[in-house]
Write a protein that holds these residues in place. Structure first.
Motif, mmCIF file in Angstrom:
data_model
loop_
_atom_site.group_PDB
_atom_site.id
_atom_site.type_symbol
_atom_site.label_atom_id
_atom_site.label_comp_id
_atom_site.label_asym_id
_atom_site.label_seq_id
_atom_site.Cartn_x
_atom_site.Cartn_y
_atom_site.Cartn_z
ATOM 1 N N ASP A 69 51.668 38.564 48.984
ATOM 2 C CA ASP A 69 51.829 38.118 50.366
ATOM 3 C C ASP A 69 52.257 39.262 51.289
ATOM 4 O O ASP A 69 51.897 39.270 52.464
ATOM 5 N N ALA A 70 53.003 40.224 50.758
ATOM 6 C CA ALA A 70 53.402 41.397 51.546
ATOM 7 C C ALA A 70 52.219 42.347 51.746
ATOM 8 O O ALA A 70 52.115 43.017 52.773
ATOM 9 N N TYR A 71 51.323 42.403 50.779
ATOM 10 C CA TYR A 71 50.139 43.253 50.843
ATOM 11 C C TYR A 71 49.171 42.806 51.941
ATOM 12 O O TYR A 71 48.616 43.632 52.669
ATOM 13 N N LEU A 72 48.982 41.511 52.079
ATOM 14 C CA LEU A 72 47.955 40.985 52.983
ATOM 15 C C LEU A 72 48.099 41.475 54.427
ATOM 16 O O LEU A 72 47.107 41.931 54.997
ATOM 17 N N PRO A 73 49.292 41.444 55.051
ATOM 18 C CA PRO A 73 49.411 41.937 56.427
ATOM 19 C C PRO A 73 49.828 43.416 56.516
ATOM 20 O O PRO A 73 50.025 43.936 57.616
ATOM 21 N N HIS A 74 49.984 44.075 55.385
ATOM 22 C CA HIS A 74 50.481 45.454 55.370
ATOM 23 C C HIS A 74 49.556 46.376 56.173
ATOM 24 O O HIS A 74 48.322 46.248 56.096
ATOM 25 N N PRO A 75 50.114 47.330 56.936
ATOM 26 C CA PRO A 75 49.287 48.252 57.724
ATOM 27 C C PRO A 75 48.259 49.039 56.897
ATOM 28 O O PRO A 75 47.147 49.294 57.385
ATOM 29 N N GLU A 76 48.586 49.403 55.670
ATOM 30 C CA GLU A 76 47.620 50.115 54.815
ATOM 31 C C GLU A 76 46.439 49.216 54.466
ATOM 32 O O GLU A 76 45.299 49.667 54.399
ATOM 33 N N HIS A 77 46.709 47.936 54.241
ATOM 34 C CA HIS A 77 45.639 46.976 53.957
ATOM 35 C C HIS A 77 44.788 46.778 55.206
ATOM 36 O O HIS A 77 43.552 46.695 55.120
ATOM 37 N N GLU A 78 45.426 46.719 56.364
ATOM 38 C CA GLU A 78 44.687 46.574 57.624
ATOM 39 C C GLU A 78 43.775 47.779 57.870
ATOM 40 O O GLU A 78 42.635 47.619 58.318
ATOM 41 N N THR A 79 44.238 48.970 57.554
ATOM 42 C CA THR A 79 43.427 50.181 57.697
ATOM 43 C C THR A 79 42.214 50.118 56.772
ATOM 44 O O THR A 79 41.090 50.424 57.182
ATOM 45 N N LEU A 80 42.431 49.691 55.535
ATOM 46 C CA LEU A 80 41.328 49.547 54.585
ATOM 47 C C LEU A 80 40.322 48.519 55.098
ATOM 48 O O LEU A 80 39.112 48.751 55.058
ATOM 49 N N LYS A 81 40.798 47.408 55.604
ATOM 50 C CA LYS A 81 39.913 46.351 56.101
ATOM 51 C C LYS A 81 39.051 46.821 57.267
ATOM 52 O O LYS A 81 37.899 46.408 57.381
ATOM 53 N N GLN A 82 39.585 47.688 58.113
ATOM 54 C CA GLN A 82 38.801 48.198 59.244
ATOM 55 C C GLN A 82 37.546 48.929 58.757
ATOM 56 O O GLN A 82 36.505 48.867 59.405
ATOM 57 N N GLN A 83 37.641 49.607 57.624
ATOM 58 C CA GLN A 83 36.501 50.307 57.049
ATOM 59 C C GLN A 83 35.620 49.369 56.215
ATOM 60 O O GLN A 83 34.400 49.494 56.212
ATOM 61 N N PHE A 84 36.250 48.453 55.515
ATOM 62 C CA PHE A 84 35.592 47.615 54.514
ATOM 63 C C PHE A 84 34.825 46.434 55.114
ATOM 64 O O PHE A 84 33.663 46.196 54.769
ATOM 65 N N VAL A 85 35.449 45.704 56.017
ATOM 66 C CA VAL A 85 34.864 44.460 56.532
ATOM 67 C C VAL A 85 33.476 44.655 57.148
ATOM 68 O O VAL A 85 32.577 43.843 56.899
ATOM 69 N N PRO A 86 33.228 45.714 57.935
ATOM 70 C CA PRO A 86 31.877 45.880 58.489
ATOM 71 C C PRO A 86 30.779 46.087 57.435
ATOM 72 O O PRO A 86 29.604 45.915 57.727
ATOM 73 N N MET A 87 31.161 46.425 56.213
ATOM 74 C CA MET A 87 30.189 46.661 55.142
ATOM 75 C C MET A 87 29.833 45.385 54.377
ATOM 76 O O MET A 87 28.930 45.394 53.553
ATOM 77 N N ILE A 88 30.544 44.309 54.648
ATOM 78 C CA ILE A 88 30.431 43.087 53.862
ATOM 79 C C ILE A 88 29.397 42.129 54.445
ATOM 80 O O ILE A 88 29.456 41.767 55.611
ATOM 81 N N LYS A 89 28.482 41.716 53.588
ATOM 82 C CA LYS A 89 27.546 40.637 53.935
ATOM 83 C C LYS A 89 28.188 39.296 53.592
ATOM 84 O O LYS A 89 28.102 38.332 54.332
ATOM 85 N N ASP A 90 28.857 39.247 52.424
ATOM 86 C CA ASP A 90 29.539 38.038 51.975
ATOM 87 C C ASP A 90 30.624 38.442 50.990
ATOM 88 O O ASP A 90 30.540 39.492 50.343
ATOM 89 N N ILE A 91 31.649 37.608 50.894
ATOM 90 C CA ILE A 91 32.756 37.896 49.981
ATOM 91 C C ILE A 91 33.369 36.591 49.512
ATOM 92 O O ILE A 91 33.391 35.598 50.254
ATOM 93 N N ILE A 92 33.828 36.594 48.280
ATOM 94 C CA ILE A 92 34.624 35.500 47.726
ATOM 95 C C ILE A 92 35.953 36.126 47.298
ATOM 96 O O ILE A 92 35.960 37.175 46.637
ATOM 97 N N VAL A 93 37.052 35.504 47.695
ATOM 98 C CA VAL A 93 38.374 35.962 47.290
ATOM 99 C C VAL A 93 39.013 34.858 46.479
ATOM 100 O O VAL A 93 39.056 33.707 46.905
ATOM 101 N N LEU A 94 39.481 35.231 45.291
ATOM 102 C CA LEU A 94 40.083 34.261 44.383
ATOM 103 C C LEU A 94 41.366 34.855 43.845
ATOM 104 O O LEU A 94 41.366 36.001 43.375
ATOM 105 N N ASP A 95 42.451 34.108 43.948
ATOM 106 C CA ASP A 95 43.740 34.529 43.391
ATOM 107 C C ASP A 95 44.193 33.485 42.384
ATOM 108 O O ASP A 95 43.968 32.290 42.581
ATOM 109 N N TYR A 96 44.848 33.955 41.353
ATOM 110 C CA TYR A 96 45.429 33.025 40.399
ATOM 111 C C TYR A 96 46.623 33.650 39.704
ATOM 112 O O TYR A 96 46.773 34.870 39.669
ATOM 113 N N GLU A 97 47.479 32.790 39.173
ATOM 114 C CA GLU A 97 48.653 33.258 38.451
ATOM 115 C C GLU A 97 48.281 33.543 36.997
ATOM 116 O O GLU A 97 47.639 32.707 36.345
ATOM 117 N N VAL A 98 48.687 34.701 36.540
ATOM 118 C CA VAL A 98 48.398 35.096 35.150
ATOM 119 C C VAL A 98 49.588 34.729 34.287
ATOM 120 O O VAL A 98 50.713 34.974 34.660
#
Length: 98
Positions: A69-98
């Protein structure tokens, strides 16, 4: 532990060197944000043909939900998303507890 998985379908104009650059950013984020245990990125190589157009994935392990939850709004994650999101046609995000 929380496993965070991205199934990615890139746009047709994305080159392998672009994918390599984004994957490097994902790998480097582990050293920039606490609570990330591991990051793996790769291209699909399954012979089954059941990937439905999703060609790549990223798998991240977090120590717990709070770290994720801390990673999701983190500025480093936001910087990565600025580069990554324009490259995406489609995405599935799945989280689960191990």
């Amino acid at each position: 532990m929380i496993r965070h998985i991205l199934f990615i379908q890139f746009t047709e104009d994305v080159r392998e060197k672009d994918v390599a650059s984004i994957f490097m950013m994902f790998r480097e984020i582990k050293s920039k944000i606490s609570g990330i245990l591991s990051v793996e990125c790769s291209k699909n190589n399954s012979p089954e043909g059941l990937n439905k157009g999703f060609s790549h994935c990223v798998v991240m392990d977090f120590v717990d939900e709070h770290a994720r939850d801390a990673y999701l709004p983190h500025p480093e994650h936001e910087t990565l998303k600025q580069q990554f999101v324009p490259m995406i046609k489609d995405i599935i995000v799945l989280d689960y507890e191990v």
